[in-house]
Design a protein around this motif. Structure first.
Motif, PDB file in Angstrom:
ATOM      1  N   LEU B  45       0.836  -1.204   0.000  1.00  0.00           N
ATOM      2  CA  LEU B  45       0.000   0.000   0.000  1.00  0.00           C
ATOM      3  C   LEU B  45       0.873   1.257   0.000  1.00  0.00           C
ATOM      4  CD1 LEU B  45      -2.739  -1.190   2.523  1.00  0.00           C
ATOM      5  CD2 LEU B  45      -2.979  -0.950   0.048  1.00  0.00           C
ATOM      6  N   VAL B  69     -15.735  -0.533  -5.975  1.00  0.00           N
ATOM      7  CA  VAL B  69     -15.487  -1.913  -5.548  1.00  0.00           C
ATOM      8  C   VAL B  69     -16.760  -2.465  -4.911  1.00  0.00           C
ATOM      9  CG1 VAL B  69     -14.058  -3.417  -4.115  1.00  0.00           C
ATOM     10  CG2 VAL B  69     -13.079  -1.315  -5.053  1.00  0.00           C
ATOM     11  N   PHE B  70     -17.190  -3.621  -5.380  1.00  0.00           N
ATOM     12  CA  PHE B  70     -18.335  -4.301  -4.777  1.00  0.00           C
ATOM     13  C   PHE B  70     -17.863  -5.557  -4.054  1.00  0.00           C
ATOM     14  CE2 PHE B  70     -20.547  -2.060  -8.241  1.00  0.00           C
ATOM     15  CZ  PHE B  70     -21.513  -1.419  -7.484  1.00  0.00           C
ATOM     16  N   ALA B  71     -18.399  -5.769  -2.880  1.00  0.00           N
ATOM     17  CA  ALA B  71     -18.035  -6.959  -2.112  1.00  0.00           C
ATOM     18  C   ALA B  71     -18.442  -8.228  -2.861  1.00  0.00           C
ATOM     19  CB  ALA B  71     -18.686  -6.915  -0.744  1.00  0.00           C
ATOM     20  N   LEU B  75     -14.844 -12.475  -3.760  1.00  0.00           N
ATOM     21  CA  LEU B  75     -14.578 -12.533  -2.320  1.00  0.00           C
ATOM     22  C   LEU B  75     -13.095 -12.708  -2.001  1.00  0.00           C
ATOM     23  CD1 LEU B  75     -17.558 -14.672  -0.927  1.00  0.00           C
ATOM     24  CD2 LEU B  75     -17.162 -12.219  -0.689  1.00  0.00           C
ATOM     25  N   VAL B  78     -11.503  -8.961  -2.940  1.00  0.00           N
ATOM     26  CA  VAL B  78     -12.188  -7.698  -2.653  1.00  0.00           C
ATOM     27  C   VAL B  78     -11.495  -6.893  -1.556  1.00  0.00           C
ATOM     28  CG1 VAL B  78     -13.863  -8.666  -0.997  1.00  0.00           C
ATOM     29  CG2 VAL B  78     -14.416  -6.604  -2.249  1.00  0.00           C
ATOM     30  N   VAL B  79     -10.946  -7.551  -0.539  1.00  0.00           N
ATOM     31  CA  VAL B  79     -10.324  -6.812   0.563  1.00  0.00           C
ATOM     32  C   VAL B  79      -9.093  -6.044   0.066  1.00  0.00           C
ATOM     33  CG1 VAL B  79      -9.155  -7.013   2.803  1.00  0.00           C
ATOM     34  CG2 VAL B  79     -11.271  -8.272   2.383  1.00  0.00           C
ATOM     35  N   ALA B  82     -10.200  -3.213  -2.250  1.00  0.00           N
ATOM     36  CA  ALA B  82     -10.775  -2.105  -1.472  1.00  0.00           C
ATOM     37  C   ALA B  82      -9.676  -1.320  -0.765  1.00  0.00           C
ATOM     38  CB  ALA B  82     -11.779  -2.633  -0.454  1.00  0.00           C
ATOM     39  N   GLN B  83      -8.651  -2.009  -0.277  1.00  0.00           N
ATOM     40  CA  GLN B  83      -7.544  -1.311   0.392  1.00  0.00           C
ATOM     41  C   GLN B  83      -6.792  -0.418  -0.587  1.00  0.00           C
ATOM     42  OE1 GLN B  83      -5.597  -4.709   2.141  1.00  0.00           O
ATOM     43  NE2 GLN B  83      -6.738  -4.534   4.051  1.00  0.00           N
ATOM     44  N   ALA B  85      -8.040   0.839  -3.348  1.00  0.00           N
ATOM     45  CA  ALA B  85      -8.960   1.940  -3.694  1.00  0.00           C
ATOM     46  C   ALA B  85      -8.961   2.980  -2.578  1.00  0.00           C
ATOM     47  CB  ALA B  85     -10.371   1.393  -3.914  1.00  0.00           C
ATOM     48  N   GLY B  86      -8.910   2.512  -1.323  1.00  0.00           N
ATOM     49  CA  GLY B  86      -8.891   3.425  -0.179  1.00  0.00           C
ATOM     50  C   GLY B  86      -7.667   4.324  -0.207  1.00  0.00           C
ATOM     51  N   VAL B  87      -6.514   3.747  -0.546  1.00  0.00           N
ATOM     52  CA  VAL B  87      -5.283   4.538  -0.618  1.00  0.00           C
ATOM     53  C   VAL B  87      -5.373   5.563  -1.747  1.00  0.00           C
ATOM     54  CG1 VAL B  87      -2.796   4.412  -1.138  1.00  0.00           C
ATOM     55  CG2 VAL B  87      -3.812   2.839   0.521  1.00  0.00           C
ATOM     56  N   MET B  89      -8.119   6.949  -2.884  1.00  0.00           N
ATOM     57  CA  MET B  89      -9.039   8.004  -2.414  1.00  0.00           C
ATOM     58  C   MET B  89      -8.331   8.956  -1.459  1.00  0.00           C
ATOM     59  SD  MET B  89     -12.473   5.940  -1.483  1.00  0.00           S
ATOM     60  CE  MET B  89     -13.594   5.388  -2.743  1.00  0.00           C
ATOM     61  N   LEU B  90      -7.537   8.359  -0.563  1.00  0.00           N
ATOM     62  CA  LEU B  90      -6.816   9.138   0.439  1.00  0.00           C
ATOM     63  C   LEU B  90      -5.857  10.124  -0.222  1.00  0.00           C
ATOM     64  CD1 LEU B  90      -6.149   9.139   3.595  1.00  0.00           C
ATOM     65  CD2 LEU B  90      -4.185   7.750   2.944  1.00  0.00           C
TER      66      LEU B  90
END
Lengths: 186, 186
Positions: B45, B69-71, B75, B78-79, B82-83, B85-87, B89-90
């Motif tokens: 990350l 991202v859709f859960a 499966l 996705v985690v 999503a991580q 994607a979160g970075v 966004m941040l």
């Protein structure tokens, strides 16, 4: 060992700092980073980053323990939870800290002896371990504290192996020589 | 409008910068940030953050478009997705950029006219729109480019509404007065 436990979440990200070694632990600080549901996710992650930066700079933990996020847990919240966990990992890595993940069952087992203990049993044991009259609140802060105790007590399989190897007395030279001869090396 | 599209992923995070307005678009740059699977997630990350920082500082996009991202999608991944994607966004929020998310169907519909178009159809249309002989590669970079075109063309519902309101000629004063009288305000 000062461990910062993180129970990741967008609405409430639980934080718990515990100083502990296997068998004993003391609470340093517990709390939550809250972000408003109406705020854009990118801004919520920025607020979580700022909160984590502040805790890590001030408390200087040696390691960060994060609850492992499973996609199977809750399809509605897993993406947000994973994003918050990702930001926690990122901030830890930026400070050169190792990140370890533990499952809720591992936390319960480390603290109560049973991976199936309920929230109340975990809360009671956390109070007893830390000599507290009441459990840290809200629940996200208590979960982060339990996670930090779990890591201080269990560590990771790799860490335990390293410690075991370091603690094993080396065989005397003569014995090493015999073993080498038996393996056809000498 | 210079849009940075991000197709989030831990192994390959696709990036595509496109300069466009509805109906036309030109490619600025496409690429991927790769991180080794053997590296700890927190370090992966950190590498993704560094790559995104470099792109945003250098290209100065006006907006960041990320694949939603859709859960339910996968499966197993996705985690991590999503991580990442979160970075993304941040980092966008840190630079004061607005972040918009689009689903794969929205991207396909914006580019081909059908939300059910296959990868090949999307790739062909991307080439035609951008006047390219071959689609950007690898696929993650091409997906990020398609996402950026989608955002430049569709924008968000809120943005389109704002533009529509701004473009609507104001009624003349006399008409406003009549309307106010009808509503009992004058």
């Amino acid at each position: 060992m000062l461990v910062l436990g993180v129970d990741p979440g967008l609405t409430r990200c639980g934080l718990g700092a515990v100083d502990g070694t296997p068998g004993r632990a003391s609470l340093v600080e517990a709390g939550v980073i809250r972000t408003p549901a109406g705020l854009d996710t990118s801004r919520r992650l920025l607020a979580i980053e700022a909160g984590l930066e502040e805790w890590i700079r001030r408390l200087r933990p040696e390691v960060v323990a994060i609850e492992r996020v499973f996609a199977q847990h809750n399809l509605m919240t897993v993406v947000g939870t994973a994003q918050a966990a990702g930001v926690a990992m990122l901030v830890a890595a930026r400070h050169g800290l190792n990140v370890y993940q533990h499952t809720p069952s591992e936390v319960k087992a480390a603290i109560t002896g049973s991976g199936r203990a309920d929230k109340q049993q975990v809360g009671q044991m956390v109070c007893r371990i830390l000599h507290l009259d009441v459990a840290p609140s809200p629940a996200d802060a208590a979960d982060a504290v339990a996670l930090a105790i779990c890591h201080a007590w269990r560590g990771t399989a790799a860490e335990r192996l390293e410690e075991a190897v370091a603690a094993t007395p080396r065989p005397p030279r003569s014995w090493q020589a015999v073993a080498a001869v038996r393996r056809g090396l000498a």
